[in-house]
Enzyme design. Sequence first.
Site, PDB file in Angstrom:
ATOM      1  CG  HIS A 122      -2.389  -1.073   0.907  1.00 26.56           C
ATOM      2  ND1 HIS A 122      -3.240  -1.373   0.543  1.00 26.56           N
ATOM      3  CD2 HIS A 122      -2.469  -1.715   1.842  1.00 26.56           C
ATOM      4  CE1 HIS A 122      -3.542  -2.120   0.517  1.00 26.56           C
ATOM      5  NE2 HIS A 122      -3.533  -2.783   1.888  1.00 26.56           N
ATOM      6  CG  ASP A 159      -3.073  -8.044   0.776  1.00 28.25           C
ATOM      7  OD1 ASP A 159      -2.936  -8.735   1.750  1.00 28.25           O
ATOM      8  OD2 ASP A 159      -4.509  -8.105   0.963  1.00 28.25           O
ATOM      9  CG  HIS A 161      -7.602  -5.540   1.954  1.00 25.40           C
ATOM     10  ND1 HIS A 161      -6.752  -6.323   3.191  1.00 25.40           N
ATOM     11  CD2 HIS A 161      -8.119  -4.244   1.899  1.00 25.40           C
ATOM     12  CE1 HIS A 161      -7.720  -6.153   4.205  1.00 25.40           C
ATOM     13  NE2 HIS A 161      -8.537  -5.140   3.512  1.00 25.40           N
ATOM     14  CG  ASP A 243      -5.392  -9.605   3.376  1.00 20.95           C
ATOM     15  OD1 ASP A 243      -5.015 -10.616   2.462  1.00 20.95           O
ATOM     16  OD2 ASP A 243      -5.367  -8.560   3.452  1.00 20.95           O
TER      17      ASP A 243
END
Length: 308
Positions: A122, A159, A161, A243
Amino acid sequence: MTTALLTHADCLGHVTPGGHPERVARLEHVLHALEALNLKRVAAPLVADDDLLRVHPEGYIRDIRGARPSDGFAQIDGDTFMSPGSVDAAYRAAGAAVRAVDMVLGGEVSNAFCATRPPGHHAESETAMGFCLFGNAALAAKHALDHHGLKRVAVVDFDVHHGNGTQDLLWDESRALVITSQQMPLWPGSGRPDETGAYDTVLNIPLAPGSSGAEMRAVYEAQVFPRLRTFRPELIIISAGFDAHQDDPLANLNWSTGDFAWITAELCKIADEVCEGRIVSTLEGGYDLNALAEATRAHVEELMKAAR
């Protein structure tokens, strides 16, 4: 040939406030899950600033170092914190990615997994966010391209996200294919299919909340794997976030541990076809401790099978 595990105790020194999901226990559980595996264990070095400059400007690196608190916590954004040990941890995480590329491309190991934190996907060029300080996967890609002279590198991010930071750092890089699958809608809100990069080298795969592992497998077989085979990267870098697991508290995908083993095995098959099996994987998210440990072990076991 074997699989390398790069980690360092400094990565346990990045402490977050009580109740924060990106906590020391994540790495402790991962390392315990990998403890019995026959891996080539390597101490992650501190990254050189010259390497970090491949993806972050000097002022940003200086600001991150300057934000380190002498005690307690410094809050960088709504959910990103630093403690006195965070800079060393972030430097080890980035250094692990660089060293893993060197080891794989130098023929020391077949593939490598970086068990480090804080995560990286990120972190944008001049913005720390989403628990991330430096763009580890993007840095690995740029190091392979600029230092080792590769012509094509792919980053695959599964991931839950969206890897907005990796996308930002490699947006203008024609030599890097960035493929990310992510739940949508979900923080950080980016990752639409029309975000394709300056050179059409970004492929975003939005997945609806509640999507199963079977749905993920169908999408990867239809879109991701053909694109990789067409691009023919000389190295595959994996942003390995766990996740999307059905037990994870921060999202709503329904992947099983077996799904993470499957996606890893399939990526290893493609790596065998196009780049002599060369894979560097780096830990991103995963916030249910037991699911994280189990899925990470399954991921690394598939890397080990491919290394034989």
